[in-house]
Enzyme design. Structure first.
Site, PDB file in Angstrom:
ATOM      1  N   ARG A 180      21.328 -13.125  24.787  1.00  0.00           N
ATOM      2  CA  ARG A 180      20.042 -13.122  24.077  1.00  0.00           C
ATOM      3  C   ARG A 180      19.990 -14.285  23.091  1.00  0.00           C
ATOM      4  O   ARG A 180      18.947 -14.943  22.951  1.00  0.00           O
ATOM      5  CB  ARG A 180      19.832 -11.792  23.349  1.00  0.00           C
ATOM      6  CG  ARG A 180      19.624 -10.603  24.282  1.00  0.00           C
ATOM      7  CD  ARG A 180      19.326  -9.329  23.515  1.00  0.00           C
ATOM      8  NE  ARG A 180      18.013  -9.370  22.874  1.00  0.00           N
ATOM      9  CZ  ARG A 180      17.592  -8.453  21.995  1.00  0.00           C
ATOM     10  NH1 ARG A 180      18.384  -7.450  21.652  1.00  0.00           N
ATOM     11  NH2 ARG A 180      16.398  -8.558  21.458  1.00  0.00           N
ATOM     12  N   CYS A 238      19.541  -9.584  13.724  1.00  0.00           N
ATOM     13  CA  CYS A 238      19.789  -9.085  15.075  1.00  0.00           C
ATOM     14  C   CYS A 238      18.445  -9.004  15.773  1.00  0.00           C
ATOM     15  O   CYS A 238      17.622  -9.901  15.653  1.00  0.00           O
ATOM     16  CB  CYS A 238      20.507  -7.746  15.021  1.00  0.00           C
ATOM     17  SG  CYS A 238      19.622  -6.478  14.067  1.00  0.00           S
TER      18      CYS A 238
END
Length: 283
Positions: A180, A238
């Site tokens: 990611r 995050c």
């Protein structure tokens, strides 16, 4: 004070003269079912068995504000958070231990928020519920109202501009999975990639195969290799401020203070004017 507690240490504390308040924060990131409800029901898991005396806390409703421009799990209002914690029996003068189903992310979010609110004595059960070897209960307690009044610590929190600045002037760690960060996949948010200047630091690498934190010395060495050593300020983000709280907890175990960008990638990537970096390098 150590930010984590082992199951054996917790058992001893529960048998002592001032047992901690127990908060069960079972939650996991999952796609909603066809009717829009979460596919994992933490409250149902709690009803099937929890540490005796533990109170269930709903991450989506009590540890976050409504999703929107601020991300999927923005900060809850201080008043709303305080009221939720008082309902759970949390008082400023009594220790608190939080746990989840073992991943540690949700428990870390509760730990981080309680620290942000000024609670002086809160820890996470290392390894979560799977580490507990004592009995479980299906009884829902009715805790006495607590007295916690949040006194927010602004230094614990980063906004988008603060995260961008820290990526240039200090160390900004990206706690998501490496793919990611690199922008190879993005299963949730508008676009993949990372905040320019951020360093990839998947939070999954802070724990061993049993889900418990690696020793403090190993964590210090890991973070030092990522640039989080010395006097440089450290921040973490995050996807939506949940797994990032777990990285903050790992940094605390290592003795390294850090701030959390709560909106994280879900807020950053929603604004098409913000820059996005892809690939394995910070820039």
């Amino acid at each position: 004070m150590n930010a984590i507690v082992s199951a054996s240490e917790l058992a001893g504390a529960l048998a002592g003269p001032q047992p901690p308040v127990l908060l069960d924060v079972r939650w996991q990131l999952s796609a909603p079912s066809a009717d829009g409800t979460p596919s994992f029901d933490g409250r149902a898991a709690y009803a099937e068995g929890h540490l005796p005396g533990a109170v269930f806390v709903d991450l989506d409703r009590e540890l976050a504000g409504a999703p929107g421009a601020g991300g999927r799990h923005p900060m809850p209002g201080a008043d709303a958070f305080g009221a939720a914690m008082r309902r759970a029996g949390v008082s400023s003068g009594r220790p608190v231990v939080v746990y989840d189903g073992g991943q540690g992310w949700a428990a870390a979010r509760a730990w981080w928020l309680l620290r942000w609110a000024g609670h002086p004595d809160v820890r996470v059960l290392d390894g979560g519920l799977p580490a507990w070897e004592g009995p479980l209960s299906t009884a829902a307690p009715a805790p006495e109202e607590g007295d916690l009044v949040p006194r927010p610590r602004a230094e614990e929190v980063l906004d988008a501009d603060g995260a961008a600045a820290l990526a240039r002037s200090g160390v900004l760690l990206d706690a998501r999975a490496g793919e990611r960060y690199r922008g190879e996949v993005e299963p949730i948010d508008r676009v993949g990639g990372h905040i320019p200047g951020a360093v990839s630091a998947p939070t999954t690498e802070n724990v061993g195969a049993d889900g418990r934190f690696r020793p403090a010395g190993e964590l210090r060495a890991r973070f030092a290799a990522l640039g989080a050593a010395g006097d440089a300020p450290v921040g973490v983000y995050c996807g939506s401020g949940v797994s990032g709280a777990h990285e903050i907890l790992a940094l605390a175990v290592a003795g390294i203070p850090a701030a959390l960008y709560v909106g994280s990638w879900s807020e950053w990537s929603a604004d098409p004017t913000r820059p996005v970096a892809v690939g394995p390098d910070p820039q």
